[in-house]
Design an enzyme around this catalytic site. Sequence first.
Site, PDB file in Angstrom:
ATOM      1  N   GLU A 167      -8.466  -0.766   6.918  1.00 42.24           N
ATOM      2  CA  GLU A 167      -7.642  -1.188   5.784  1.00 42.24           C
ATOM      3  C   GLU A 167      -8.074  -2.550   5.231  1.00 42.24           C
ATOM      4  O   GLU A 167      -8.316  -3.484   5.992  1.00 42.24           O
ATOM      5  CB  GLU A 167      -6.182  -1.280   6.248  1.00 42.24           C
TER       6      GLU A 167
ATOM      7  N   LYS B 282      -0.740   3.371  -0.396  1.00 44.59           N
ATOM      8  CA  LYS B 282       0.115   3.143   0.773  1.00 44.59           C
ATOM      9  C   LYS B 282       1.591   3.134   0.373  1.00 44.59           C
ATOM     10  O   LYS B 282       2.014   2.376  -0.506  1.00 44.59           O
ATOM     11  CB  LYS B 282      -0.278   1.814   1.421  1.00 44.59           C
TER      12      LYS B 282
ATOM     13  N   CYS C 218      -1.896   2.035   8.152  1.00 48.37           N
ATOM     14  CA  CYS C 218      -1.304   0.943   8.931  1.00 48.37           C
ATOM     15  C   CYS C 218       0.211   1.060   9.144  1.00 48.37           C
ATOM     16  O   CYS C 218       0.669   1.849   9.948  1.00 48.37           O
ATOM     17  CB  CYS C 218      -1.681  -0.399   8.295  1.00 48.37           C
TER      18      CYS C 218
END
Length: 264
Positions: A42, A117, A152
Amino acid sequence: MRVSLMQLAVDDAEAPEDRWTRVVKLVEAERETGAELVVLPELWVAGGFDYKSWSSHADPLADSKPIAALEKVRTHEGSGPEMWLHFGSYVERTPEGILYNTSVLRGPDGKQAQYRKIHRFGFSEGEATLMGPGKDIVTVSSPWGTLGLATCYDLRFPELFRRLLNQGMEHMVMCSAWPAKRIEHWRVLLKARAIENQVFVFATNCVGTNGGVALGGRSAVIDPWGNVVAEAGTGEEVLRVDVDPALVAQTRSALPVLNDRRLR
């Protein structure tokens, strides 16, 4: 299925331009090993915790120099198998000026996906205030089964992975910049997501210190039974693993718990 997880050092001392130039060469070398799926972490160019630099490194994905350079490596004709590349995630700027933490996956025959995300980390700072939330659940078909994309902080929200499962996910691909001080959460949650969804987990993390935050590494491949097939350490390295994707179907047949779901 040959998978390479690229656990990259993302240090404050290295200029982002130097880092992506260096990483392009690493991916080029990885291609020569016969890797079929390569996964980068990421925000490895701008840095997951270097909030102040995000705007200066934000571009439309079509204008991203690192993505363009890596795409040349991915599509280079060679003697090995065709490579699928998860480019990691980037600070994407839309025409409206909104920033997103967006990951990119591309494969042969025009296969590609982009995932913004959904769960933004930071509470009252960082992503939570500087970036927009993604809205779409993203899966993509591959020669090994359906890949589900996550990034994440998403790992803490199991309902996302149930929705990915509903869309056919058989392998979870995650890029991350997870801090060292919470690395045990990372290790436990990766196993939990593998076990509860009966999927392979391919999760890559950063190392080094970025924005003053020490990153934890421990990139890992977890099988559908929750076994750790391979785990990286806390320095920069490439985790190379050969797995049998048929284990997903075998696990779901041997222990058909997903058939007993009631809450969807």
